[in-house]
Write a protein that holds these residues in place. Structure first.
Motif, short mmCIF file in Angstrom:
data_model
loop_
_atom_site.label_atom_id
_atom_site.label_comp_id
_atom_site.label_asym_id
_atom_site.label_seq_id
_atom_site.Cartn_x
_atom_site.Cartn_y
_atom_site.Cartn_z
N ASP A 18 0.81 -1.22 0.00
CA ASP A 18 0.00 0.00 0.00
C ASP A 18 0.84 1.27 0.00
O ASP A 18 0.31 2.37 -0.18
CB ASP A 18 -0.96 0.00 1.20
N LEU A 19 2.15 1.15 0.20
CA LEU A 19 3.02 2.33 0.10
C LEU A 19 2.97 2.93 -1.29
O LEU A 19 3.11 4.15 -1.46
CB LEU A 19 4.47 1.94 0.43
N ASP A 20 2.77 2.09 -2.30
CA ASP A 20 2.81 2.57 -3.69
C ASP A 20 1.71 3.58 -3.99
O ASP A 20 1.85 4.41 -4.88
CB ASP A 20 2.69 1.38 -4.66
N ASP A 21 0.62 3.53 -3.25
CA ASP A 21 -0.52 4.42 -3.52
C ASP A 21 -0.47 5.72 -2.72
O ASP A 21 -1.38 6.54 -2.82
CB ASP A 21 -1.83 3.68 -3.20
N LEU A 22 0.56 5.91 -1.92
CA LEU A 22 0.64 7.08 -1.05
C LEU A 22 1.45 8.21 -1.69
O LEU A 22 2.47 7.96 -2.34
CB LEU A 22 1.28 6.70 0.29
N ASP A 23 0.98 9.44 -1.48
CA ASP A 23 1.71 10.62 -1.93
C ASP A 23 2.67 11.05 -0.83
O ASP A 23 2.45 12.03 -0.12
CB ASP A 23 0.71 11.74 -2.27
N ILE A 355 -3.35 15.91 4.58
CA ILE A 355 -1.91 16.23 4.59
C ILE A 355 -1.38 16.05 6.01
O ILE A 355 -1.94 16.58 6.96
CB ILE A 355 -1.64 17.67 4.11
N TYR A 356 -0.31 15.32 6.12
CA TYR A 356 0.38 15.13 7.40
C TYR A 356 1.74 15.80 7.26
O TYR A 356 2.53 15.45 6.38
CB TYR A 356 0.55 13.64 7.68
N VAL A 357 2.01 16.78 8.10
CA VAL A 357 3.30 17.47 8.08
C VAL A 357 4.10 17.00 9.28
O VAL A 357 3.67 17.13 10.43
CB VAL A 357 3.12 19.00 8.13
N GLY A 358 5.25 16.43 9.03
CA GLY A 358 6.09 15.92 10.12
C GLY A 358 7.49 15.63 9.64
O GLY A 358 7.75 15.54 8.44
N GLY A 359 8.39 15.47 10.59
CA GLY A 359 9.79 15.23 10.26
C GLY A 359 10.07 13.79 9.88
O GLY A 359 9.29 12.88 10.18
N ALA A 360 11.21 13.58 9.21
CA ALA A 360 11.59 12.24 8.76
C ALA A 360 11.89 11.32 9.93
O ALA A 360 11.95 10.09 9.76
CB ALA A 360 12.81 12.35 7.84
N LEU A 367 4.85 6.67 12.05
CA LEU A 367 4.13 6.55 10.78
C LEU A 367 3.85 5.09 10.42
O LEU A 367 2.80 4.76 9.88
CB LEU A 367 4.93 7.23 9.67
N LEU A 368 4.79 4.21 10.70
CA LEU A 368 4.58 2.79 10.41
C LEU A 368 3.57 2.19 11.39
O LEU A 368 2.67 1.44 10.99
CB LEU A 368 5.91 2.04 10.50
N TYR A 369 3.70 2.53 12.66
CA TYR A 369 2.77 2.01 13.66
C TYR A 369 1.34 2.50 13.39
O TYR A 369 0.37 1.74 13.52
CB TYR A 369 3.19 2.45 15.06
N ALA A 370 1.20 3.79 13.03
CA ALA A 370 -0.13 4.33 12.76
C ALA A 370 -0.77 3.65 11.55
O ALA A 370 -1.98 3.40 11.53
CB ALA A 370 -0.05 5.84 12.55
N ARG A 371 0.03 3.34 10.54
CA ARG A 371 -0.49 2.65 9.36
C ARG A 371 -0.99 1.25 9.75
O ARG A 371 -2.06 0.81 9.31
CB ARG A 371 0.58 2.54 8.27
N PHE A 389 -3.01 8.46 6.22
CA PHE A 389 -2.49 9.75 5.77
C PHE A 389 -2.21 9.71 4.26
O PHE A 389 -1.29 9.03 3.82
CB PHE A 389 -1.20 10.10 6.51
N LYS A 390 -3.02 10.44 3.48
CA LYS A 390 -2.87 10.41 2.02
C LYS A 390 -1.56 11.03 1.57
O LYS A 390 -0.86 10.51 0.72
CB LYS A 390 -4.03 11.16 1.36
N CYS A 391 -1.25 12.21 2.12
CA CYS A 391 -0.08 12.97 1.68
C CYS A 391 0.80 13.26 2.88
O CYS A 391 0.30 13.67 3.94
CB CYS A 391 -0.51 14.27 1.00
#
Length: 699
Positions: A18-23, A355-360, A367-371, A389-391
Motif C-alpha cells: 500500500d506504500l505505492d498508492d501514497l503521496d 496532509i500530514y506534516v512531520g519530520g523524517a 508513521l509505520l505504527y499508525a499505518r 495519511f494520504k499525503c
C-alpha cells in the motif's frame, strides 16, 4: 519477563504494497520498505555431523536469499543465542564458545551488525554436510549473525558476500567462486555479490547441476531441488519484528485485563468496566525489583472477576505512548463521542487525513505504527480507508542566521579561507555581519577584500547561541509577521536560513496592506475608525488583477508553495495602490485570501470592513476564468521577414487596426514611412509581417 506483543508482522505485505498508492516522499517510503525488509529466498537444512561425518542427530536450518550459491557454502555460522548451539558445541571448544557468547550478549544488535567492525567468531567443534556437494563443512559461531533474523544461522559463501569473505580470510576458511560476472570481469581479491552465470556448481552425487545458468534461474532450480528432496523450502522473510507493546512504568494506558488467581487465566474486562484508569500514586518511581510501579497500588491490583466472583489481579505493565498517538487523528474527527471510537459518518466525511506534516524522524516508528493500527481498524470495520495519511510532507529546518568565520595565523594575521595553507592550524574568529561584504559568490572583509570568509548557517542550538526566541519576534513584530515570514522564507520542504532583515520586509508588507484598507495614520500615530474602501463597482481591470491573485494563491496553497503565494499578494497590493478607488468587494476578497497567512490582521480588517461574523465562517474565494484571460497581447512585427519590434494590441484586433498601431509606433514607423507595401501577412495573435515593394515609393 512476560510481555505484550502486537502482531505487526501479519500486516508486513500490506504495509509494503500500500506504500505505492501514497503521496509520500520516496525517501520515507524507501525507509519503511527497508525497515520491513521483505526478502525472498529459501530455508535449507544442513545435517550436523562430527569431523568423521557421523550424524549428530540435529538439523541446522539456514535462511538465504541466494540459494543459487549453495555450492560455494564452505562453512556455516550460527548466532551466539542459537538454541542448538549448546548441543553443537564440542567439549574441546565449550569454554571458548561460552566465553564468546558471554561477550556477545553485552553488545547491541547495532554494534554486532556494524559493517565496519572487525568480524569475530569461534569454531563450535561441530560440522555439517552440504546437501548439494556432500562436503563436510565447519560450523562457526559469530556475532554478526542475529538470532532475531531468519533462522539465526547462515550458510557462508565467502566468494560472494563481503562479510563472509572478510571472516573467511581472517580464519583461513575455503573460498570457492561459483558466480561469474556476465562480462567476466571482477576483482579476484574481493567478494562478487551481484548476479551472474553459475560456475563450479554441479555434483554427480547429489544430481544437482546448475552450471551455465543465470543466477535467478539457478536460485529457482535449487529451491525446487531442495523441496523435492526434503532439504528445505521456499521462504519469504522480514526484518520487521512483532511490536513489543508493554512498558514497566506508571504513565501509560493500563491493559484492560485481569488474571484469575487459581488458573492464571487472562480475562478481558467487560465494556461496562471501561475505561480502566490509572490509580492515584504518590510514589511511581521504579520498584528496584523489575516489577512495574503499578504493583505498589496493591488495592488497585487486587480485584474480583465480575463474571465468576473469583479473586484476580490486574496487569501491572502499561501501554507505550504509541497507544494514543497511533489513532489520535480519528478522535479529532469526533472528540465528544462517548459511545464509540469515531462515528462512521464523520469518519467517512473527514478521513483520511489529507496532509500530514512531520519530520523524517517519524518514518519507521509513528508513521509505520499508525499505518498498522489503521489497517487493523479497517479490518474490523471502524474506518473506511486502508491508509490514515494520504499525503506526507517533511518540512525543512529553519537554521540560525548565517555565521561568518575568519581565520588568523599564530601571529594574528588574517588568513583567507581559500588559502593553500592549512586552516586547521589557524584560530577561528566570528565576524559581525556589518564587517563583511559580498563580492561575487563570496564573502570578504570590508577592510580587506582579499580575505575571504566562510559563511554557513547552522541548526539552532543553545550551545551555538543562535536560537531565535519566537516570543521575542512576536513582541517586536507581531505574531502575523512571524507566521508570514516563516512561510515566505522558501518552499515548505526546504531547509531555510533565518534572517532578521527578512522579517522586517514582510512586516512592512503587512503595514502597507493595513494602510491600503484603513488609510494613513493620524498625526498621533493612531488610525481612524472604518476603512478607505468604497461601494463602487470594480472595473474590469481591478477584477482581473484580483482574480489573477486568487488563482495564484489557491494554486500555490495546494502545492504548499506558500512563499510564492505571498509574492502574489504583494503584487496585488502594489497594483491596488495605483487605483483611484478601492472597491469593497475586491478588498473583501483580498482580505479572505490573506487570512490563512496573517489571521489576526485579516480578522481585524474584516470587522473594519463592516462584517459582524468572523471570516473563519466565510467561503474561500475562487477565481473566475472570465477574468483570467489576457485581453491584450504582445505582437511581433516583421518588415520583409525581419523582426523590427513589438506592439501591444487587443487579442480581437483586426488586421487593419493592427497595421495602424504598427504604423504609428515610433520604433516601426521609420521602416514604413515613404515605402510602398506589396502585401501584409497577419496571423492573429501570432505575428504581423509587412512586405515592402522595393521598386516603388509610396504615393
Amino acid at each position: 519477563m512476560r510481555q505484550w506483543m502486537l502482531r505487526i508482522t501479519s500486516y508486513a505485505d500490506r504495509l509494503l504494497e500500500d506504500l505505492d498508492d501514497l503521496d509520500w516522499p520516496e525517501s520515507i517510503k524507501e525507509m519503511q520498505r527497508n525497515w520491513i525488509g521483505r526478502s525472498e529466498g529459501a530455508e535449507l537444512e544442513f545435517c550436523a555431523v562430527d569431523q568423521e561425518g557421523h550424524d549428530l542427530g540435529a538439523k541446522l536450518t539456514v535462511y538465504t536469499t541466494r540459494p543459487d550459491t549453495i555450492f560455494g557454502a564452505t562453512y556455516l555460522v550460527v548466532a551466539p543465542e542459537h538454541v542448538l548451539l549448546p548441543s553443537l558445541t564440542s567439549e574441546e571448544q565449550r569454554a571458548h564458545v561460552e566465553e564468546y557468547t558471554e561477550v556477545a550478549a553485552r553488545k547491541s544488535e547495532l554494534e554486532r551488525t556494524e559493517l565496519q567492525k572487525e568480524k569475530t567468531g569461534v569454531f563450535s567443534g561441530s560440522y555439517a554436510k552440504n546437501p548439494a556437494t556432500g562436503e563436510i563443512i565447519p560450523i562457526w559461531v559469530a556475532d554478526y549473525v542475529l538470532a532475531s533474523y531468519g533462522t539465526g544461522a547462515i550458510m557462508a559463501v565467502p566468494a560472494h558476500d563481503s562479510r563472509d569473505h572478510e571472516f573467511a580470510l581472517k580464519y583461513e576458511l575455503p573460498i570457492i567462486k561459483v558466480v561469474s560476472p556476465p562480462n567476466g570481469n571482477c576483482d579476484p581479491e574481493e567478494a562478487y555479490a551481484d548476479d551472474g552465470i553459475m560456475i563450479n556448481s554441479s555434483s554427480s552425487s547429489s544430481g544437482l547441476n546448475i552450471n551455465g545458468m543465470l543466477s535467478q534461474d539457478a536460485a529457482l532450480e535449487v529451491t525446487s531441488w531442495v523441496e523435492s528432496n526434503g532439504f528445505g523450502k521456499k521462504k519469504v522473510n522480514y526484518k520487521l519484528r512483532d511490536w513489543l507493546f508493554a512498558r514497566q512504568r506508571y504513565w501509560g494506558e493500563p491493559f484492560p485485563v485481569i488474571y484469575l488467581d487459581d488458573t492464571n487465566e487472562m480475562v478481558p474486562l467487560t465494556e461496562n468496566q471501561l475505561p480502566l484508569t490509572l490509580p492515584e500514586l504518590d510514589d511511581f518511581t521504579p520498584t528496584g525489583t523489575g516489577e512495574p510501579p503499578l504493583t505498589k497500588a496493591a488495592d488497585w491490583v487486587r480485584t474480583t472477576d465480575v463474571l465468576t466472583g473469583k479473586p484476580a489481579r490486574r496487569e501491572t505493565s502499561t501501554m507505550p505512548q504509541w497507544a494514543g498517538s497511533c489513532w489520535y487523528y480519528l478522535r479529532f474527527m469526533d472528540p465528544k463521542n462517548s459511545s464509540t471510537l469515531v462515528d462512521k459518518a464523520k469518519e467517512s466525511y473527514w478521513g483520511p487525513v489529507d496532509i500530514y506534516v512531520g519530520g523524517a524522524e517519524h518514518s519507521v516508528l509513528h508513521l509505520l505504527y499508525a499505518r498498522f493500527w489503521h489497517k487493523v481498524l479497517y479490518d474490523i470495520g471502524v474506518v473506511s480507508t486502508k491508509e490514515p495519511f494520504k499525503c506526507l510532507i517533511n518540512q525543512g529546518l529553519i537554521l540560525g542566521e548565517v555565521e561568518y568565520t575568519a581565520y588568523r595565523d599564530n601571529e594574528g594575521k588574517w588568513v583567507s579561507a581559500d588559502s593553500d595553507s592549512s586552516l586547521s592550524d589557524c584560530i577561528q574568529e566570528k565576524v559581525p555581519a556589518d564587517k563583511i561584504t559580498k563580492v561575487g559568490d563570496n564573502y570578504v572583509l570590508k577592510d580587506d577584500p582579499n580575505i575571504r570568509l566562510n559563511a554557513r548557517a547552522y541548526k539552532m542550538s543553545k550551545s551555538r547561541g543562535n536560537v531565535i526566541n519566537p516570543d521575542d519576534v512576536v513582541s517586536e513584530y507581531g505574531a502575523d509577521s512571524l507566521r508570514l515570514y516563516e512561510m515566505f522564507m522558501g518552499p515548505l520542504r526546504d531547509s531555510k536560513t533565518w534572517s532578521t532583515g527578512g522579517i522586517e520586509g514582510v512586516h512592512r508588507f503587512l503595514g502597507r496592506t493595513w494602510r491600503l484598507v484603513v488609510g494613513a495614520p493620524l498625526p498621533d500615530g493612531s488610525y481612524k475608525d472604518g476603512t478607505m474602501v468604497t461601494d463602487v463597482e470594480p472595473t474590469f481591470e481591478q477584477l482581473r488583477v484580483l482574480h489573477k491573485c486568487m488563482a495564484r494563491v489557491s494554486e500555490e496553497i495546494q502545492e504548499t508553495r506558500f512563499n510564492t503565494a505571498i509574492s502574489a499578494m504583494m503584487e496585488f497590493v502594489n497594483a491596488a495602490y495605483k487605483w483611484d478607488t478601492q472597491p469593497k468587494s475586491v478588498i473583501d476578497s483580498f482580505v479572505l485570501l490573506l487570512s490563512p497567512f496573517a489571521p489576526h490582521l485579516a480578522e481585524e480588517l474584516w470587522f473594519r470592513l463592516g462584517h459582524a461574523q468572523s471570516l473563519a465562517h466565510e467561503q474561500f474565494p475562487e477565481a473566475k476564468n472570465e477574468y483570467l484571460k489576457e485581453s491584450e497581447i504582445v505582437l511581433p512585427v516583421q518588415i520583409n521577414g525581419k523582426t523590427r519590434g513589438t506592439i501591444l494590441v487587443d487579442k480581437e484586433c483586426s488586421e487593419d487596426d493592427v497595421f495602424q498601431i504598427a504604423a504609428s509606433d515610433d520604433r516601426l514607423s521609420k521602416y514604413l514611412d515613404g515605402k510602398a507595401i506589396r502585401k501584409r501577412i497577419y496571423v492573429p495573435g501570432r505575428i504581423l509581417n509587412v512586405i515592402l515593394d522595393q521598386q516603388k515609393a509610396r504615393t
